[in-house]
Design a protein around this motif. Structure first.
Motif, PDB file in Angstrom:
ATOM      1  N   GLY A 280     -55.328  -9.197 -44.700  1.00  0.00           N
ATOM      2  CA  GLY A 280     -56.239  -9.191 -45.643  1.00  0.00           C
ATOM      3  C   GLY A 280     -55.460  -9.317 -47.096  1.00  0.00           C
ATOM      4  N   GLY A 281     -54.402  -8.841 -47.313  1.00  0.00           N
ATOM      5  CA  GLY A 281     -53.612  -8.861 -48.503  1.00  0.00           C
ATOM      6  C   GLY A 281     -52.112  -9.649 -48.386  1.00  0.00           C
ATOM      7  N   GLY A 282     -51.922 -10.117 -47.012  1.00  0.00           N
ATOM      8  CA  GLY A 282     -50.688 -10.961 -47.052  1.00  0.00           C
ATOM      9  C   GLY A 282     -49.536 -10.501 -46.879  1.00  0.00           C
ATOM     10  N   PRO A 283     -48.284 -11.131 -46.863  1.00  0.00           N
ATOM     11  CA  PRO A 283     -47.133 -10.395 -46.931  1.00  0.00           C
ATOM     12  C   PRO A 283     -46.533  -9.836 -48.376  1.00  0.00           C
ATOM     13  CG  PRO A 283     -46.681 -13.158 -47.134  1.00  0.00           C
ATOM     14  CD  PRO A 283     -48.209 -12.607 -46.629  1.00  0.00           C
ATOM     15  N   GLY A 284     -45.777  -9.203 -48.476  1.00  0.00           N
ATOM     16  CA  GLY A 284     -45.246  -8.360 -49.648  1.00  0.00           C
ATOM     17  C   GLY A 284     -44.734  -7.017 -49.430  1.00  0.00           C
ATOM     18  N   ALA A 285     -44.287  -6.452 -50.468  1.00  0.00           N
ATOM     19  CA  ALA A 285     -43.801  -4.997 -50.498  1.00  0.00           C
ATOM     20  C   ALA A 285     -45.033  -4.260 -50.913  1.00  0.00           C
ATOM     21  CB  ALA A 285     -42.579  -4.740 -51.383  1.00  0.00           C
ATOM     22  N   TRP A 286     -45.538  -3.451 -49.892  1.00  0.00           N
ATOM     23  CA  TRP A 286     -46.589  -2.317 -49.919  1.00  0.00           C
ATOM     24  C   TRP A 286     -46.280  -1.028 -50.176  1.00  0.00           C
ATOM     25  CZ3 TRP A 286     -50.560  -5.225 -51.563  1.00  0.00           C
ATOM     26  CH2 TRP A 286     -50.463  -6.545 -51.118  1.00  0.00           C
ATOM     27  N   MET A 287     -46.845  -0.170 -50.822  1.00  0.00           N
ATOM     28  CA  MET A 287     -46.398   1.185 -50.877  1.00  0.00           C
ATOM     29  C   MET A 287     -47.190   2.221 -49.873  1.00  0.00           C
ATOM     30  SD  MET A 287     -46.520   3.596 -54.377  1.00  0.00           S
ATOM     31  CE  MET A 287     -45.164   2.441 -55.326  1.00  0.00           C
ATOM     32  N   TYR A 288     -46.522   3.114 -49.507  1.00  0.00           N
ATOM     33  CA  TYR A 288     -47.343   4.145 -48.976  1.00  0.00           C
ATOM     34  C   TYR A 288     -46.924   5.293 -49.367  1.00  0.00           C
ATOM     35  CZ  TYR A 288     -42.778   5.166 -46.509  1.00  0.00           C
ATOM     36  OH  TYR A 288     -41.643   5.606 -46.260  1.00  0.00           O
ATOM     37  N   HIS A 289     -47.726   6.355 -49.741  1.00  0.00           N
ATOM     38  CA  HIS A 289     -47.238   7.556 -50.424  1.00  0.00           C
ATOM     39  C   HIS A 289     -48.326   8.622 -50.256  1.00  0.00           C
ATOM     40  CE1 HIS A 289     -50.323   6.929 -53.731  1.00  0.00           C
ATOM     41  NE2 HIS A 289     -50.178   5.511 -53.554  1.00  0.00           N
ATOM     42  N   LEU A 305     -42.529  -3.166 -45.967  1.00  0.00           N
ATOM     43  CA  LEU A 305     -42.256  -4.662 -46.165  1.00  0.00           C
ATOM     44  C   LEU A 305     -42.970  -5.673 -45.201  1.00  0.00           C
ATOM     45  CD1 LEU A 305     -40.956  -6.669 -47.902  1.00  0.00           C
ATOM     46  CD2 LEU A 305     -38.690  -6.185 -46.543  1.00  0.00           C
ATOM     47  N   VAL A 306     -43.901  -6.146 -45.523  1.00  0.00           N
ATOM     48  CA  VAL A 306     -44.451  -7.169 -44.617  1.00  0.00           C
ATOM     49  C   VAL A 306     -43.936  -8.610 -44.936  1.00  0.00           C
ATOM     50  CG1 VAL A 306     -46.464  -8.073 -43.876  1.00  0.00           C
ATOM     51  CG2 VAL A 306     -46.542  -5.932 -44.523  1.00  0.00           C
ATOM     52  N   ARG A 307     -42.856  -8.977 -43.829  1.00  0.00           N
ATOM     53  CA  ARG A 307     -42.263 -10.298 -44.136  1.00  0.00           C
ATOM     54  C   ARG A 307     -43.057 -11.249 -43.998  1.00  0.00           C
ATOM     55  NH1 ARG A 307     -36.709 -10.428 -44.736  1.00  0.00           N
ATOM     56  NH2 ARG A 307     -35.513  -8.470 -44.615  1.00  0.00           N
ATOM     57  N   ASN A 308     -42.966 -12.446 -44.318  1.00  0.00           N
ATOM     58  CA  ASN A 308     -43.668 -13.871 -43.738  1.00  0.00           C
ATOM     59  C   ASN A 308     -43.587 -13.841 -42.364  1.00  0.00           C
ATOM     60  OD1 ASN A 308     -44.123 -14.821 -46.364  1.00  0.00           O
ATOM     61  ND2 ASN A 308     -42.213 -15.670 -46.418  1.00  0.00           N
ATOM     62  N   ALA A 309     -44.508 -14.567 -41.594  1.00  0.00           N
ATOM     63  CA  ALA A 309     -44.532 -14.655 -40.280  1.00  0.00           C
ATOM     64  C   ALA A 309     -43.376 -14.999 -39.464  1.00  0.00           C
ATOM     65  CB  ALA A 309     -45.656 -15.344 -39.668  1.00  0.00           C
ATOM     66  N   GLY A 316     -41.295 -12.488 -54.552  1.00  0.00           N
ATOM     67  CA  GLY A 316     -41.680 -11.160 -55.374  1.00  0.00           C
ATOM     68  C   GLY A 316     -41.500  -9.968 -54.724  1.00  0.00           C
ATOM     69  N   ALA A 317     -40.969 -10.015 -53.358  1.00  0.00           N
ATOM     70  CA  ALA A 317     -40.963  -8.690 -52.432  1.00  0.00           C
ATOM     71  C   ALA A 317     -39.543  -8.109 -52.971  1.00  0.00           C
ATOM     72  CB  ALA A 317     -40.988  -9.096 -51.024  1.00  0.00           C
ATOM     73  N   GLN A 318     -38.572  -8.983 -53.048  1.00  0.00           N
ATOM     74  CA  GLN A 318     -37.262  -8.329 -53.462  1.00  0.00           C
ATOM     75  C   GLN A 318     -37.277  -7.496 -54.856  1.00  0.00           C
ATOM     76  OE1 GLN A 318     -34.516  -7.674 -51.290  1.00  0.00           O
ATOM     77  NE2 GLN A 318     -34.416  -6.387 -53.053  1.00  0.00           N
ATOM     78  N   GLU A 319     -38.043  -8.427 -55.764  1.00  0.00           N
ATOM     79  CA  GLU A 319     -38.219  -7.758 -57.195  1.00  0.00           C
ATOM     80  C   GLU A 319     -38.926  -6.536 -57.148  1.00  0.00           C
ATOM     81  OE1 GLU A 319     -37.361 -12.273 -57.230  1.00  0.00           O
ATOM     82  OE2 GLU A 319     -38.635 -10.868 -56.203  1.00  0.00           O
ATOM     83  N   ALA A 320     -39.953  -6.513 -56.446  1.00  0.00           N
ATOM     84  CA  ALA A 320     -40.916  -5.193 -56.045  1.00  0.00           C
ATOM     85  C   ALA A 320     -40.046  -3.890 -55.611  1.00  0.00           C
ATOM     86  CB  ALA A 320     -42.059  -5.517 -55.328  1.00  0.00           C
ATOM     87  N   ILE A 321     -39.096  -4.367 -54.686  1.00  0.00           N
ATOM     88  CA  ILE A 321     -38.183  -3.401 -54.015  1.00  0.00           C
ATOM     89  C   ILE A 321     -37.290  -2.846 -55.027  1.00  0.00           C
ATOM     90  CG2 ILE A 321     -36.420  -2.891 -52.218  1.00  0.00           C
ATOM     91  CD1 ILE A 321     -38.019  -5.039 -50.482  1.00  0.00           C
TER      92      ILE A 321
END
Length: 338
Positions: A280-289, A305-309, A316-321
């Motif tokens: 639904g949201g695709g790859p990226g750096a997603w927060m849990y909290h 962290l959801v990487r590409n397949a 944008g994931a590394q920048e978010a991290i």
């Protein structure tokens, strides 16, 4: 030693994970601590007795942990699994100079396997002791019109003897882990994540040093969430949802279970669910909290962290991290180290 390792293949052999049918077995790697997993299509009858040895050890940072091998203890400890109807025999080796034990939730046991000093069920310093946990399947009641539940569920285990008669110090310092009882036919995940909320920490860490769990897009990830300590918490996972039932999955179009992305996680409680990474949201750096805002502000947050397949880093994931690690997190409470 904390555990954030990421399994890459569901059927790879690993020294960190053990099928508890004896000394050796097929292994399934996990995101987080090691796991004793059962096969998806067990070629054995119900009622199997499984045996595993667990070592309790002192760790750096005034922590303690459980592990399948000497020198391999982690926080959280190994994930223990069984099918309904199985018995798990745990030989606990106490390598520390502290009294401690191992106490389960959700399964059956006699008083001598309670793990409580109340029942004189614990390991003295240096002592080895065997604890026997049993499970059972659902049974019918009221002429077949009602059912008594079986043992299947996402449970947990923890020390019940270090520091106080209730093991308060042992739990606070890392002696805990996940316990899963599966119903035969349950879908097994590709990877697992164990998240323990204890006071103002996650797995005895505060942000930005909380675990970063990783998966590739579309992988089936099983989350096991456990609560300890003295505070009210809620668990929230960004961009992913699950059904509020035993497995986190709907059993069909008419399943009345509501879909959620946030659930209470209070001391002694536990739940689990499976999601498809990035669905639904695709790859990226997603927060849990924790969604108690003061808790999140004080360090109860981490990254999924959801990487590409193909395993590559999404844009944008590394920048978010990096931004997460540069955030100002106020000091977490230190009461857990007492």
């Amino acid at each position: 030693m904390h555990s954030d390792n990421v399994g890459k293949s569901r059927w790879r052999f690993s020294r960190r994970s053990l099928l508890a049918t004896g000394a050796l077995g097929l292994t399934v790697p996990a995101v987080g601590a090691a796991s004793a997993l059962a096969p998806s299509h067990p070629a054995r009858a119900a009622g199997t007795v499984r045996k595993v040895t667990v070592y309790a050890e002192a760790l750096p940072g005034n922590l303690y942990g459980y592990g399948f091998e000497r020198g391999k203890a982690t926080v959280p400890g190994p994930t223990l699994e069984m099918y309904e109807g199985d018995t798990l025999e745990i030989t606990l080796v106490n390598t520390t100079d502290q009294r401690l034990s191992i106490h389960p939730h959700g399964v059956d046991y006699s008083t001598d396997s309670d793990g409580s000093p109340f029942n004189a069920s614990f390991n003295a310093p240096g002592e080895t002791r065997t604890y026997v946990w049993r499970s059972h399947e659902m049974t019918t009641a009221s002429a077949g019109r009602r059912f008594m539940p079986g043992s299947a569920g996402y449970w947990h285990y923890h020390d019940h003897a270090m520091g106080t008669e209730h093991g308060t110090m042992g739990v606070a310092r890392g002696l805990y882990g996940a316990l899963i009882v599966r119903r035969r036919g349950d879908i097994l995940p590709d990877k697992q994540v164990v998240v323990v909320f204890h006071d103002s920490q996650i797995n005895n860490r505060s942000a930005p040093d909380t675990p970063m769990f990783q998966a590739n897009l579309g992988e089936r990830i099983e989350w096991i969430a456990i609560g300890h300590g003295n505070l009210f918490h809620t668990f929230h996972l960004h961009s992913h949802r699950w059904a509020d039932n035993r497995t986190g999955m709907l059993e069909g179009p008419s399943d009345p279970s509501i879909t959620i992305d946030n659930k209470d996680l209070n001391p002694g409680s536990s739940f689990g669910f499976q999601v498809l990474a990035g669905d639904g949201g695709g790859p990226g750096a997603w927060m849990y909290h924790c969604h108690v805002q003061t808790h999140s502000d004080s360090g109860m947050s981490g990254i999924f962290l959801v990487r590409n397949a193909d395993g590559t880093m999404p844009p944008g994931a590394q920048e978010a991290i990096d931004r997460f690690h540069n955030h100002v997190h106020s000091a977490a409470h230190e009461g857990h180290t007492g």
